[in-house]
Design an enzyme around this catalytic site. Structure first.
Site, PDB file in Angstrom:
ATOM      1  N   ASP A 130      25.521   6.293  33.932  1.00 24.80           N
ATOM      2  CA  ASP A 130      25.161   4.899  33.653  1.00 24.80           C
ATOM      3  C   ASP A 130      24.761   4.752  32.196  1.00 24.80           C
ATOM      4  OD1 ASP A 130      24.732   2.208  34.038  1.00 24.80           O
ATOM      5  OD2 ASP A 130      22.945   2.449  35.286  1.00 24.80           O
ATOM      6  N   LYS A 131      24.653   3.508  31.790  1.00 22.18           N
ATOM      7  CA  LYS A 131      24.248   3.155  30.426  1.00 22.18           C
ATOM      8  C   LYS A 131      23.221   2.038  30.509  1.00 22.18           C
ATOM      9  CE  LYS A 131      25.060  -0.384  27.329  1.00 22.18           C
ATOM     10  NZ  LYS A 131      25.002  -1.847  27.620  1.00 22.18           N
ATOM     11  N   HIS A 132      22.295   2.027  29.558  1.00 25.66           N
ATOM     12  CA  HIS A 132      21.335   0.921  29.471  1.00 25.66           C
ATOM     13  C   HIS A 132      21.185   0.510  28.015  1.00 25.66           C
ATOM     14  CE1 HIS A 132      17.969  -1.640  30.632  1.00 25.66           C
ATOM     15  NE2 HIS A 132      17.370  -1.232  29.537  1.00 25.66           N
ATOM     16  N   SER A 133      21.077  -0.796  27.805  1.00 22.65           N
ATOM     17  CA  SER A 133      20.854  -1.333  26.459  1.00 22.65           C
ATOM     18  C   SER A 133      19.542  -2.088  26.432  1.00 22.65           C
ATOM     19  CB  SER A 133      21.997  -2.277  26.064  1.00 22.65           C
ATOM     20  OG  SER A 133      21.674  -2.984  24.875  1.00 22.65           O
ATOM     21  N   ARG A 137       2.739  -7.671  33.082  1.00 20.52           N
ATOM     22  CA  ARG A 137       2.831  -7.352  31.650  1.00 20.52           C
ATOM     23  C   ARG A 137       3.307  -8.555  30.854  1.00 20.52           C
ATOM     24  NH1 ARG A 137       7.092  -3.163  31.432  1.00 20.52           N
ATOM     25  NH2 ARG A 137       6.800  -3.326  29.183  1.00 20.52           N
ATOM     26  N   SER A 181       9.529   1.406  32.845  1.00 21.49           N
ATOM     27  CA  SER A 181      10.223   0.274  33.446  1.00 21.49           C
ATOM     28  C   SER A 181      11.734   0.467  33.413  1.00 21.49           C
ATOM     29  CB  SER A 181       9.841  -1.018  32.717  1.00 21.49           C
ATOM     30  OG  SER A 181      10.508  -2.135  33.274  1.00 21.49           O
ATOM     31  N   LYS A 193      14.152   2.203  37.381  1.00 20.96           N
ATOM     32  CA  LYS A 193      15.312   1.618  38.070  1.00 20.96           C
ATOM     33  C   LYS A 193      16.539   2.510  37.912  1.00 20.96           C
ATOM     34  CE  LYS A 193      14.787  -2.290  35.783  1.00 20.96           C
ATOM     35  NZ  LYS A 193      13.452  -2.234  35.197  1.00 20.96           N
ATOM     36  N   LYS A 194      16.716   3.092  36.739  1.00 22.89           N
ATOM     37  CA  LYS A 194      17.887   3.942  36.520  1.00 22.89           C
ATOM     38  C   LYS A 194      17.803   5.221  37.357  1.00 22.89           C
ATOM     39  CE  LYS A 194      20.040   1.297  33.655  1.00 22.89           C
ATOM     40  NZ  LYS A 194      21.318   0.658  34.080  1.00 22.89           N
ATOM     41  N   THR A 237      23.352  -9.095  31.257  1.00 22.00           N
ATOM     42  CA  THR A 237      24.631  -8.786  31.895  1.00 22.00           C
ATOM     43  C   THR A 237      24.806  -9.541  33.201  1.00 22.00           C
ATOM     44  OG1 THR A 237      24.683  -6.599  30.879  1.00 22.00           O
ATOM     45  CG2 THR A 237      26.061  -6.920  32.809  1.00 22.00           C
TER      46      THR A 237
END
Length: 436
Positions: free
Chosen positions: A80-83, A168, A183, A187-188, A120
């Site tokens: 997976d990828k996260h930005s 937060r 955070s 989830k990842k 997204t």
């Protein structure tokens, strides 16, 4: 007897918390046994005092384990990828099917837009029928059969993060490096990943405008993810100018489809996609080096295999069968489209990227309040980038708006976001990928 206030006091005084204390505190967040005041106090103490790597890892794992954790039995690596978000950042829409076409399985759980940055999920919701929450069983099926699925977070995955983040958001503790890391990764990690590539944005259009802050976050995410057993690499990329030529939900989906079909409108966007894909393929063991990884990426792109994966994912999740063939037959279109020329011809010297993101929000393409409904059709297209000439024939961009009056004030705002010079301007010497 375990007391939440003792955990808060210890963190307030700068003491290191045990993994057991953090696990019990996070469970209290998830099952509502802790009050909002206690959670807010913990968040503020963490912001002010910080955490060690051991604490940060324990917090992340506790948040991961606050709900269901997925496990996969698939023939290829789970990637997976996260930005961290930006303007015109449609990378996920291109990267997920590209990696799937190279042999990865990509269970991508994405989020909505925050502030001036697009999300997204908001982009995908502009596709008629696309289900961003298909349920875990369907999610698993699509990942197994297609190779990728981009969906929203399920209620059973890392539920503690949702409550903690909401608190937060209203207590000025969003900026905590430790809490940001937990955070993102909770989830990842709950998605059962083996490999993660991070795209940490820096520059005027990013949440972390200073490169030093972006580097610290990148290092933090890699350290915690690796400690949790996920092979991870973080790239720091430039967001001082828009990544794509468009900014707005349906407009970005159309540009993503065009890129998958072989049309490179923004070299910067394509560079970031390739860099992330190459890192992921090497980490996943599908490529022995960068050259091999690049060859796999280009083969998947040139052959049309990546576009086919996007089409299959879209159809499997409820989107139109011919979306990739005739996107504008299905994507919503704004009633008013206006080209905005500069007041005088010249060369683009600088773009206020954050201002462009805020303009999309004001047009209705983002949220000013959590309950706001997004207009998927509005936004900006054909954006000129630094180093390019602009005049009557080559405008600054096209405004997609609901009516002529909106387009009129938006044109003023778009011109204000651009600095135009008389002589030939050169694009920033800063590379789009600042660190790999």
């Amino acid at each position: 007897m375990w007391l939440a206030q003792e955990v808060i006091r210890q963190k307030r005084d700068g003491l290191e918390l045990s993994a057991a204390d953090l696990q019990r505190f996070v469970q209290g967040i998830a099952d509502d046994s802790l009050s909002e005041g206690q959670i807010a106090a913990f968040a503020m103490a963490t912001l002010l005092r910080g955490m060690t790597l051991a604490e940060r890892t324990a917090l992340t794992l506790a948040m991961r384990d606050s709900g269901q954790v997925l496990h996969w039995d698939l023939p290829g690596p789970v990637v997976d990828k996260h930005s961290t978000g930006g303007v015109g950042d449609l990378t996920s829409l291109v990267l997920a099917p590209l990696l799937a076409a190279c042999g990865c399985h990509v269970p991508m759980i994405s989020g909505r837009g925050l502030g001036h940055t697009g999300g997204t999920l908001d982009k995908l919701e502009s596709i008629p029928g696309y289900r961003i929450r298909p349920g875990l069983a369907r999610f698993r099926q699509v990942v197994a059969e297609v190779g990728c699925a981009i969906v929203g977070p399920d209620a059973d995955l890392a539920p503690a993060d949702r409550r903690l983040y909401a608190i937060r958001d209203v207590t000025a503790t969003v900026e905590s490096l430790d809490l940001i890391t937990a955070s993102i990764l909770a989830k990842k990690l709950a998605a059962g990943l083996e490999v993660l590539v991070m795209d940490v944005k820096t520059g005027g259009g990013a949440f972390m405008a200073e490169e030093g802050d972006a580097l610290r976050l990148a290092d933090s995410i890699v350290e915690v993810a690796e400690a949790a057993g996920v092979r991870t690499r973080a790239l720091v990329t430039d967001m001082d100018q828009p990544l794509a030529r468009s900014a707005g939900n349906a407009l970005e989906v159309e540009e993503a489809i065009a890129l998958l079909a072989g049309e490179v409108r923004s070299e910067r966007l394509w560079q970031v996609v390739q860099a992330l894909a190459e890192e992921a393929l090497q980490l996943a063991g599908l490529a022995r080096d960068a050259a091999t990884a690049k060859g796999l990426v280009l083969d998947a792109w040139h052959s049309g295999a990546a576009l086919q994966r996007f089409a299959a994912m879209n159809q499997a999740l409820g989107g139109p069968a011919d979306l990739t063939v005739q996107p504008w037959q299905h994507l919503p279109r704004a009633p008013t489209v206006r080209a905005v020329s500069p007041l005088k011809p010249g060369w683009v010297r600088r773009v206020d990227t954050r201002a462009l993101g805020l303009l999309v929000v004001r047009l209705g393409g983002g949220r000013q309040r959590p309950e706001d409904v997004i207009d998927p059709a509005v936004g900006l297209a054909g954006l000129a980038l630094p180093g390019e000439p602009v005049d009557e024939a080559r405008p600054l961009g096209l405004i997609h708006a609901r009516d002529a009056a909106t387009a009129e004030w938006a044109a003023v705002a778009l011109r204000a976001a651009y600095e135009i010079g008389d002589g030939i301007a050169h694009a920033s010497a800063e590379p789009v990928v600042a660190r790999r």
